[in-house]
Design an enzyme around this catalytic site. Structure first.
Site, short mmCIF file in Angstrom:
data_model
loop_
_atom_site.label_atom_id
_atom_site.label_comp_id
_atom_site.label_asym_id
_atom_site.label_seq_id
_atom_site.Cartn_x
_atom_site.Cartn_y
_atom_site.Cartn_z
N GLU A 118 0.92 -1.09 -0.03
CA GLU A 118 0.03 -0.22 0.03
C GLU A 118 1.04 1.37 0.11
O GLU A 118 0.59 2.12 0.84
CB GLU A 118 -0.97 -0.05 1.26
CG GLU A 118 -2.22 1.12 0.82
CD GLU A 118 -3.08 1.06 2.13
OE1 GLU A 118 -4.05 0.30 2.15
OE2 GLU A 118 -3.09 1.92 2.92
N GLU A 132 0.20 10.25 9.64
CA GLU A 132 0.22 9.13 8.59
C GLU A 132 0.90 9.37 7.43
O GLU A 132 1.53 8.97 6.70
CB GLU A 132 -0.96 8.50 8.38
CG GLU A 132 -1.79 7.55 9.41
CD GLU A 132 -2.38 8.49 10.45
OE1 GLU A 132 -2.68 9.62 10.60
OE2 GLU A 132 -2.76 7.82 11.39
N HIS A 205 -11.99 7.75 14.21
CA HIS A 205 -11.03 7.71 15.02
C HIS A 205 -9.80 8.52 14.75
O HIS A 205 -8.92 8.58 15.74
CB HIS A 205 -10.66 6.32 15.19
CG HIS A 205 -9.79 6.03 13.79
ND1 HIS A 205 -8.62 6.05 13.67
CD2 HIS A 205 -10.18 5.23 12.56
CE1 HIS A 205 -8.24 5.87 12.45
NE2 HIS A 205 -9.16 5.35 11.91
N ARG A 207 -6.65 10.73 14.59
CA ARG A 207 -6.00 11.66 15.82
C ARG A 207 -6.30 13.14 15.46
O ARG A 207 -6.41 14.00 16.35
CB ARG A 207 -4.35 11.44 15.71
CG ARG A 207 -4.05 10.52 16.67
CD ARG A 207 -2.39 10.46 16.49
NE ARG A 207 -1.88 9.83 17.99
CZ ARG A 207 -1.94 8.48 18.02
NH1 ARG A 207 -2.66 7.81 17.31
NH2 ARG A 207 -1.34 8.05 19.35
N HIS A 238 -14.26 2.78 18.34
CA HIS A 238 -13.00 2.55 18.43
C HIS A 238 -12.52 2.42 19.83
O HIS A 238 -13.33 3.23 20.83
CB HIS A 238 -12.07 3.66 17.68
CG HIS A 238 -10.84 3.49 17.55
ND1 HIS A 238 -9.91 3.31 18.50
CD2 HIS A 238 -10.04 2.85 16.54
CE1 HIS A 238 -8.52 3.16 18.20
NE2 HIS A 238 -8.72 2.84 17.01
#
Ligand code: UD1
Ligand code: UDP
Length: 367
Positions: A118, A132, A205, A207, A238
């Protein structure tokens, strides 16, 4: 035999890497070593159980209020000894979590080649999604092989100067996972509860959304559910206590919104299939929904999955209460718009990504 170590730590990585573990294990030329960091615990274990994957190592790093430094330092320290002892011919990591980044960094320190599954997803903002976007760019810098899910992801890598011969477009292994999880005769008591209504599935969920953006999402959702008596919402929440605190504040006292514990992946994929549409800030759900013909309102300011937006399944609706409310109402009211979103083409491959990745590894490693 060539030794391939597969390392992951969170729910989405596990869902997308377990099918690859099984594919590599089915080929006699590989010794497959599975290592989990335990960045997630219950949410990870549930996936391992479903795919019958048994890790040789588990760093068990999860803490209730873990921050990014806790995760990164714990994994760097823990992986060092394991990698030195095992010295695999290649380590495979997935996507963009802190597990992915930390494991790849430790491999780089030890001179072990990394294959990035990915690879090539990008927004144009290093701080969004956080952290991310940094994680995946950093892993891209040090990987020997890049398994891009789409041609667009490959283009992103080429623009950054990666060599064409190191990039393979395979589709996303999330589509492979759906082959194991979906079932025609699936039943669940929660689906029975919703059977007379249009079912809306919710997750949240990220951050960067913790705090006001998440409050905005939940307020918009509550207003919409209260306005339309024919919809019911299920929200498998979550396990992050920060998410739970906000949901508890904002979504209590609405009997057509059921907040439930995280679903195992078999249940979740079948709930997706049974739903009318989905509201989420998740990454993986944006890949699975087009394959299931389910529209998604993406409650984020950016997405690294433009393929799903271009195909027409995903709509980026941001994190402002009024916008989410308006878009949610529109999708409920406008059947034509709904049908167009539901009939879009899946851009994430045909479910053979794991086979393709295994073929590349055999050749690259001379296995
Ligand atoms: C992580 C990833 C994110 C990914 C998400 C998938 C990073 C920085 N973030 O974010 O990219 O989208 O996983 O869900 O790598 N918890 C449990 N049990 C579990 C899992 C989580 O109790 O099985 C709780 C713990 O209190 C933990 C908290 O959730 O401290 C947050 O987990 P963490 O992995 O730090 O962040 P996520 O938001 O899950
Ligand atoms: N998922 C699951 N149970 C749930 C919610 C989600 O199995 O209760 C699956 C979902 O199908 C997808 C993955 O978890 O495969 C997405 O994980 P998450 O949203 O936590 O992370 P992200 O994809 O945003 O990194």
């Amino acid at each position: 035999m060539k030794k391939v170590m597969i390392v992951f730590g969170t729910r989405p990585e596990a869902i997308k890497m377990c099918p690859l573990v099984l594919e590599l294990q089915s080929r006699k030329c590989f010794e497959v070593v599975v290592c989990v960091t335990g960045q997630h615990k219950e949410m990870l274990d549930s996936v391992l159980e479903i795919f019958h994957v048994v890790p040789k190592f588990n760093l068990n790093i999860m803490k209730e209020q873990q921050d990014l430094s806790d995760i990164t330092c714990g994994i760097l320290q823990g992986m060092k000894d394991i990698l030195k002892a095992e010295m695999p011919d290649m380590v495979l990591v997935h996507g963009d979590t802190s597990t992915t980044f930390s494991v790849a960094l430790e491999c780089f320190y030890l001179g072990i080649p990394v294959g990035h599954v990915e690879a090539g997803l990008r927004t144009d903002n290093i701080k969004n999604p956080f952290p991310e976007e940094w994680n995946r760019r950093a892993v891209g810098l040090l990987s020997s092989l890049h398994f891009a899910p789409t041609k667009q992801a490959k283009q992103n890598l080429l623009k950054e100067g990666k060599r064409d011969e190191d990039i393979y477009v395979t589709g996303n292994t999330a589509i492979d996972a759906l082959k194991t999880t979906l079932s025609e005769n699936y039943k669940h008591p929660m689906l029975k509860w919703a059977e007379d209504s249009r079912l809306i599935l919710i997750t949240a969920h990220r951050r960067e959304n913790l705090g006001q953006p998440m409050r905005n999402m939940f307020r918009a959702i509550k207003r919409t559910v209260e306005k339309y008596p024919d919809i019911k919402a299920i929200y498998p929440i979550h396990m992050n206590p920060k998410v739970r605190a906000i949901a508890n504040d904002e979504l209590a006292e609405c009997d057509r919104i059921q907040i439930i514990e995280p679903l195992n992946v078999i249940d979740f994929h079948n709930f997706m299939k049974a739903s009318y549409f989905i509201l989420t800030d998740s990454g993986g759900i944006q890949e699975e929904a087009p394959a299931l013909g389910k529209p998604v309102l993406v409650m984020r300011d950016t997405t690294e999955r433009p393929e799903g937006v271009n195909a027409g399944t995903l709509k980026l609706v941001g994190t402002k209460e009024e916008t989410i409310y308006n878009e949610f109402c529109t999708l409920l009211d406008d059947y034509e718009a709904y049908t167009m979103m539901a009939n879009a083409q899946n851009p994430y491959g045909d479910g053979t990504a794991c086979i393709q990745i295994a073929d590349v590894l055999m050749e690259w490693l001379g296995a």
